[in-house]
Design a protein around this motif. Structure first.
Motif, mmCIF file in Angstrom:
data_model
loop_
_atom_site.group_PDB
_atom_site.id
_atom_site.type_symbol
_atom_site.label_atom_id
_atom_site.label_comp_id
_atom_site.label_asym_id
_atom_site.label_seq_id
_atom_site.Cartn_x
_atom_site.Cartn_y
_atom_site.Cartn_z
ATOM 1 N N ILE B 155 13.391 3.242 12.030
ATOM 2 C CA ILE B 155 12.596 2.119 11.533
ATOM 3 C C ILE B 155 11.462 1.804 12.506
ATOM 4 O O ILE B 155 10.322 1.585 12.088
ATOM 5 C CB ILE B 155 13.499 0.891 11.290
ATOM 6 N N CYS B 156 11.740 1.831 13.799
ATOM 7 C CA CYS B 156 10.672 1.607 14.786
ATOM 8 C C CYS B 156 9.578 2.660 14.624
ATOM 9 O O CYS B 156 8.383 2.338 14.603
ATOM 10 C CB CYS B 156 11.232 1.698 16.211
ATOM 11 N N GLU B 157 9.997 3.898 14.508
ATOM 12 C CA GLU B 157 9.018 4.979 14.406
ATOM 13 C C GLU B 157 8.161 4.821 13.153
ATOM 14 O O GLU B 157 6.934 4.942 13.207
ATOM 15 C CB GLU B 157 9.744 6.327 14.373
ATOM 16 N N LEU B 158 8.805 4.541 12.030
ATOM 17 C CA LEU B 158 8.048 4.387 10.789
ATOM 18 C C LEU B 158 7.102 3.198 10.890
ATOM 19 O O LEU B 158 5.959 3.265 10.433
ATOM 20 C CB LEU B 158 9.006 4.214 9.605
ATOM 21 N N ARG B 166 -2.474 1.802 8.516
ATOM 22 C CA ARG B 166 -2.680 0.530 7.822
ATOM 23 C C ARG B 166 -1.791 0.371 6.592
ATOM 24 O O ARG B 166 -2.248 -0.078 5.544
ATOM 25 C CB ARG B 166 -4.154 0.388 7.406
ATOM 26 N N ARG B 167 -0.546 0.760 6.741
ATOM 27 C CA ARG B 167 0.398 0.599 5.641
ATOM 28 C C ARG B 167 1.473 -0.433 5.960
ATOM 29 O O ARG B 167 2.512 -0.469 5.299
ATOM 30 C CB ARG B 167 1.057 1.953 5.336
ATOM 31 N N THR B 168 1.252 -1.260 6.974
ATOM 32 C CA THR B 168 2.177 -2.367 7.211
ATOM 33 C C THR B 168 1.436 -3.677 6.945
ATOM 34 O O THR B 168 0.210 -3.741 7.055
ATOM 35 C CB THR B 168 2.701 -2.380 8.663
ATOM 36 N N HIS B 169 2.196 -4.707 6.596
ATOM 37 C CA HIS B 169 1.618 -6.022 6.329
ATOM 38 C C HIS B 169 2.503 -7.028 7.029
ATOM 39 O O HIS B 169 3.684 -7.111 6.705
ATOM 40 C CB HIS B 169 1.599 -6.290 4.822
ATOM 41 N N PHE B 173 6.970 -3.330 5.656
ATOM 42 C CA PHE B 173 6.388 -2.129 5.049
ATOM 43 C C PHE B 173 7.258 -1.658 3.898
ATOM 44 O O PHE B 173 8.460 -1.912 3.851
ATOM 45 C CB PHE B 173 6.184 -1.019 6.086
ATOM 46 N N TYR B 174 6.572 -0.979 2.993
ATOM 47 C CA TYR B 174 7.211 -0.417 1.814
ATOM 48 C C TYR B 174 7.867 0.902 2.213
ATOM 49 O O TYR B 174 7.249 1.732 2.878
ATOM 50 C CB TYR B 174 6.127 -0.199 0.767
ATOM 51 N N LEU B 175 9.123 1.070 1.827
ATOM 52 C CA LEU B 175 9.800 2.340 2.106
ATOM 53 C C LEU B 175 10.677 2.699 0.912
ATOM 54 O O LEU B 175 11.738 2.111 0.710
ATOM 55 C CB LEU B 175 10.660 2.244 3.369
ATOM 56 N N PRO B 176 10.221 3.675 0.127
ATOM 57 C CA PRO B 176 10.882 3.943 -1.157
ATOM 58 C C PRO B 176 12.064 4.894 -1.030
ATOM 59 O O PRO B 176 12.228 5.778 -1.842
ATOM 60 C CB PRO B 176 9.753 4.588 -1.975
ATOM 61 N N ILE B 209 14.954 -5.261 1.450
ATOM 62 C CA ILE B 209 15.133 -5.685 0.065
ATOM 63 C C ILE B 209 14.051 -5.062 -0.798
ATOM 64 O O ILE B 209 12.888 -5.027 -0.391
ATOM 65 C CB ILE B 209 15.011 -7.234 -0.054
ATOM 66 N N ASN B 210 14.400 -4.582 -1.967
ATOM 67 C CA ASN B 210 13.386 -4.081 -2.904
ATOM 68 C C ASN B 210 12.484 -3.032 -2.269
ATOM 69 O O ASN B 210 11.264 -3.112 -2.377
ATOM 70 C CB ASN B 210 12.481 -5.218 -3.379
ATOM 71 N N GLN B 211 13.071 -2.067 -1.590
ATOM 72 C CA GLN B 211 12.282 -1.006 -0.951
ATOM 73 C C GLN B 211 11.272 -1.549 0.047
ATOM 74 O O GLN B 211 10.258 -0.901 0.321
ATOM 75 C CB GLN B 211 11.567 -0.173 -2.016
ATOM 76 N N THR B 212 11.536 -2.716 0.571
ATOM 77 C CA THR B 212 10.649 -3.268 1.584
ATOM 78 C C THR B 212 11.458 -3.634 2.827
ATOM 79 O O THR B 212 12.424 -4.394 2.736
ATOM 80 C CB THR B 212 9.930 -4.524 1.064
ATOM 81 N N ILE B 213 11.055 -3.076 3.946
ATOM 82 C CA ILE B 213 11.724 -3.386 5.206
ATOM 83 C C ILE B 213 10.879 -4.386 5.973
ATOM 84 O O ILE B 213 9.658 -4.224 6.092
ATOM 85 C CB ILE B 213 11.930 -2.116 6.047
#
Lengths: 239, 239
Positions: B155-158, B166-169, B173-176, B209-213
């Motif tokens: 999770i840290c690495e991702l 720029r895929r974190t907010h 982040f979204y993780l499917p 939750i909901n593919q979001t970490i």
DNA sequence: CGCGCAATTGAGTCGACTCAACGTTGGTGG
DNA sequence: CCACCAACGTTGAGTCGACTCAATTGCGCG
């Protein structure tokens, strides 16, 4: 002196005389290391890369609790830290598992190769890619195989790699790893490592005496390991 | 279109305008893939390499018993099979974990880069080396860390890699990935994967939750993972 | 509303760990 | 030449982590 490197690279594609000469020219004799000495240390920023001329070495990382994981085993003909040429900072250490002889390639010389001898540069790139393939094979073995199968896989791989650089004799090869060191390869405790080795012996697949492993049943070992050498790219073709 | 690749490469060294133009010129729009589709299949010999423009993908291998091990997770800006340029034969498959958009780089074009733009060639080499570093970090996590720590490390690495493109907010982040797919990353059973995730939740380190970490306690997560981002080479310097 | 997939929980089993002791071997010094 | 030591290998016993089998819950979509 760098014969094993040439054997190594020429398993993948032919080298021209000029390319062989270039490699001989840039590799100068380096130090010798005794068993257990660090060849490269984690976090360092070497200005050269080390080619293992003779002996065995390993890449490793330590955890906070002091355990060790070996991430690669290196044999004659391997660049132990060619990746440092571009990564700059070593993300792991490299330790000598036996007495080792090393030749050095200065990074500016490697850079020149990328500028003037693109095919040779691709061959060096390829060398690092093959080690990446080996990493992936290890990840699969660690995650989804039994420990006995994992050990069998490592022995198959070492047998094939050592044969390529003429370090096997009949079905035997020298491997100077203690069971404790091998435990750091598989991510096992020393005690359990011992039991896994005994399982392979009991099956009649190998003998392992005096730092010498003999493959008693290659077919059986390959089956136990589900060993498929594709990942070692042992095929001469234009790259 | 290839912005994420540029963000990716420019974390390591600056690119010239010409280099950026070259990349734009050789990358042509490829196909879209739906979740669970194979992007590249094991044993194939593609004549191009695939850049992931958008979505998530994974490298994987199957064992004889039908279990799967994921050896890498790919995000936007990653070349999923740049190594095939020189390895030629794929030693693993690549599967889409979500809907994916891919751009293609023909191998002859990559070869031209090695012949004419040595610095850009080194940057591409470096990209494959960084993925090698990631493999090593995974090997250590698999061999010598607890499963909870291993998950924390991933999770840290991702989080770090996704931030770079720029895929974190905020801290999310979204993780499917389903828990079953994540189990194939860690080499665990689905049931135990669930329990490991719950352990991280119970510690208050993440929510998922909901593919979001969402990282609830970055410091705690880093400590649990013993995460040190050095291996990602996130430093702009001449290569 | 119900089907199907993903997530969750429980129970029993087996693999791998730790702690502890003992055997074996090669090297060293008296 | 032998006694001793240190490192490595082997074995036993008890514990805990991870597995499998099985069942249940939650949720999104037709």
């Amino acid at each position: 002196m760098i014969e094993s490197l040439l054997l190594n690279l020429q398993r993948h594609d032919v080298l021209t005389d000029e390319e062989r000469e270039t490699l001989k020219a840039i590799l100068h004799r380096g130090r010798r290391f005794s068993a257990a000495e660090d060849i490269v240390s984690e976090g360092s920023r070497p200005g050269y890369s080390s080619l293992l001329i003779d002996g065995f070495a390993a890449r490793y990382k330590l955890t906070a609790e002091g355990t060790r994981q070996i991430t690669a085993i290196h044999i004659a003909g391997d660049f132990v830290d060619l990746h440092a040429f571009l990564l700059k900072t070593m993300d792991h250490g490299v330790i000598a598992l036996s007495n080792c002889q090393i030749a050095l390639a200065e990074h500016p010389d490697l850079k020149l190769i990328t500028e003037r001898q693109p095919h040779l540069a691709r061959m060096l790139w390829l060398d690092t890619l093959v080690h990446g393939s080996i990493h992936r094979a290890w990840i699969v073995a660690m995650g989804r195989r039994s420990k006995v199968s994992h050990l069998a896989h490592i022995i198959c791989e070492l047998y094939v790699r050592l044969t390529a650089v003429r370090r096997t004799h009949e079905r035997s090869f020298y491997l100077p790893l203690s069971q404790g060191e091998m435990a750091d390869v598989l991510g096992l405790s020393l005690v359990h490592m011992n039991r896994v080795i005994q399982a392979l012996r009991r099956e009649g697949l190998i003998s392992w005496i005096n730092q010498t492993i003999t493959v008693l049943d290659w077919e059986g070992l390959v089956e136990m390991a589900e060993f498929d050498p594709t990942y070692l790219s042992l095929r001469v073709e234009p790259r």
